[in-house]
Design a protein around this motif. Structure first.
Motif, short mmCIF file in Angstrom:
data_model
loop_
_atom_site.label_atom_id
_atom_site.label_comp_id
_atom_site.label_asym_id
_atom_site.label_seq_id
_atom_site.Cartn_x
_atom_site.Cartn_y
_atom_site.Cartn_z
N GLU A 149 38.57 26.79 28.69
CA GLU A 149 38.02 26.70 30.05
C GLU A 149 39.12 26.81 31.10
N SER A 150 40.30 26.25 30.81
CA SER A 150 41.41 26.37 31.77
C SER A 150 41.87 27.82 31.91
N SER A 181 39.36 29.62 34.00
CA SER A 181 39.53 29.29 35.42
C SER A 181 40.68 30.10 36.04
N GLU A 182 41.75 30.27 35.27
CA GLU A 182 42.88 31.07 35.77
C GLU A 182 42.47 32.51 36.03
N GLU A 220 39.43 33.55 36.64
CA GLU A 220 38.50 33.58 37.77
C GLU A 220 39.25 33.51 39.09
N GLN A 277 37.05 38.48 36.19
CA GLN A 277 35.86 38.16 35.40
C GLN A 277 35.34 39.34 34.59
#
Length: 400
Positions: free
Chosen positions: A131-132, A135-136, A138, A143
């Motif tokens: 998930e981290s 996030s980076e 994004e 995406q």
């Protein structure tokens, strides 16, 4: 069919080969039995372990995890941190064995939530880490990239699988050691090499292939019969390996306990993202061994069709196998430079541990394709090319 039976008798149903098969069955049986006995000790100790483990099965228990960690620290201070050395030293102490197994399970649960260190060369694993990374990507507006899709799919699969649970899977752990390690390639592929090497090479070395291929039976029928005999020999040897290692690995346990557990309960497959139970994966593993053994045998058949010496065929076939295993065994600095070659070389693509033990994805024509699908495609293509090469190589070898 008469041609097929004739070729099968030459290749498989002769006294020399039957004696070899009997010897292989004994060897594989001993290997399955010794592997289990090496890890579980005497039957009485295992029965005690099985009874104790039944009370620990299920989701992580914090109190039991703290006890297991304390025992592990005491044992590692005495025997060191090498897991196999510890296992050999405490195999007749069921309470300590349970503590060590539960401590390993605790670490797997931690990996599930937190993942591998960010600097690790391994494939990213763990919900928090994945998930981290998402996030980076994004934050940088990536995406629509392959990396984002790959990470997103991994998170979805991990979430769907859920947190690992503890189970007594010693039988299956031992079984998949025999089926999924590089030692399997030597014990299975080397006998196949010596058995299949003569199929074309002996006739080429004497010049008899010109006459045989020009007989009224026809070149295509004769080559087809030889190919079928190669496949029959390959399947026979592989099934002997599968049956012997399973049956004699089962005998010390005398129990199929853990047959319905998720394969993530097995340390080697803790990071697998496939939702198989152990009995399902055992079937998949057996089929994979038969399939990969058949492909390797066809490759040997192709080499044999191009060589004028049986030992030359053996030498080239084993060289290919050893080079692949050697490359796969090198450090990360080397393997990262040749990753596609490593992933689809014989050393990795034939091992269920490599193909199903994680979740590798590849980008093919804009689509995300999993490692097992790509492995089937590559192996299938290799088999087709080997078969085509054998037919084509014999095309001009008949007497006009």
């Amino acid at each position: 069919m008469n041609l097929f039976y004739f070729e099968l008798r030459k290749l498989l149903l002769n006294k020399k080969t039957v004696s070899l098969l009997v010897g292989l069955f004994i060897l594989y049986s001993l290997m399955g039995f010794v592997t289990s006995m090496f890890l579980i000790g005497n039957s009485e100790s295992y029965r005690v372990y099985e009874e104790l483990a039944a009370g620990y099965e299920g989701p992580l228990d914090v109190g039991k995890a703290a006890w297991a960690k304390k025992v592990y620290e005491e044992i590692s201070a005495r025997y060191g941190t090498d897991s196999r050395m510890i296992a050999r030293s405490i195999k007749d102490q069921p309470e300590i064995m349970l503590a060590l197994k539960y401590n390993e399970f605790t670490e797997r649960v931690n990996d599930y939530w937190n993942g591998t260190p960010s600097e690790s060369a391994e494939e990213p694993y763990g919900i928090a880490l994945l998930e981290s990374k998402l996030s980076e990507l994004e934050m940088h507006g990536k995406q629509n990239t392959f990396a984002y899709t790959k990470l997103s799919n991994s998170v979805k699969r991990l979430t769907a699988l859920g947190e690992p649970e503890f189970a007594n899977i010693l039988l299956w752990e031992n079984l998949f050691v025999n089926w999924g390690e590089h030692m399997m390639q030597f014990l299975l592929f080397i006998p196949l090499t010596f058995m299949i090497a003569p199929v074309f090479a002996v006739e080429r070395s004497t010049g008899m292939d010109h006459l045989i291929l020009s007989s009224r039976s026809g070149r295509r029928k004769i080559v087809t019969a030889k190919l079928l005999s190669i496949l029959a020999a390959s399947v026979t040897v592989t099934l002997i390996y599968v049956a012997a290692t399973f049956i004699f690995g089962f005998l010390p346990h005398a129990s199929l306990h853990g047959w319905h557990a998720a394969i993530q309960s097995i340390p080697t497959y803790a990071r697998s993202m496939f939702g198989f139970q152990t009995w399902q994966f055992a079937i998949i593993g057996a089929v994979w061994l038969v399939f990969t053994g058949a492909v390797y045998s066809l490759i040997i058949g192709f080499i044999s069709s191009r060589m004028k010496s049986q030992m030359g065929t053996v030498g080239v076939s084993l060289a290919i196998l050893f080079i692949n295993v050697g490359l796969a065994a090198m450090g990360d600095a080397v393997t990262q430079r040749f990753q596609p070659l490593i992933d689809f070389g014989l050393a990795n693509v034939t091992l269920i541990k490599e193909v199903f033990g994680g979740f590798k994805m590849f980008r093919v024509f804009g689509m995300c394709v999993s490692y097992p699908v790509m492995a089937v495609f590559v192996l299938g293509l290799s088999a087709v090319l080997a078969g085509f090469g054998i037919y084509h190589g014999q095309k001009n070898r008949t007497v006009a």
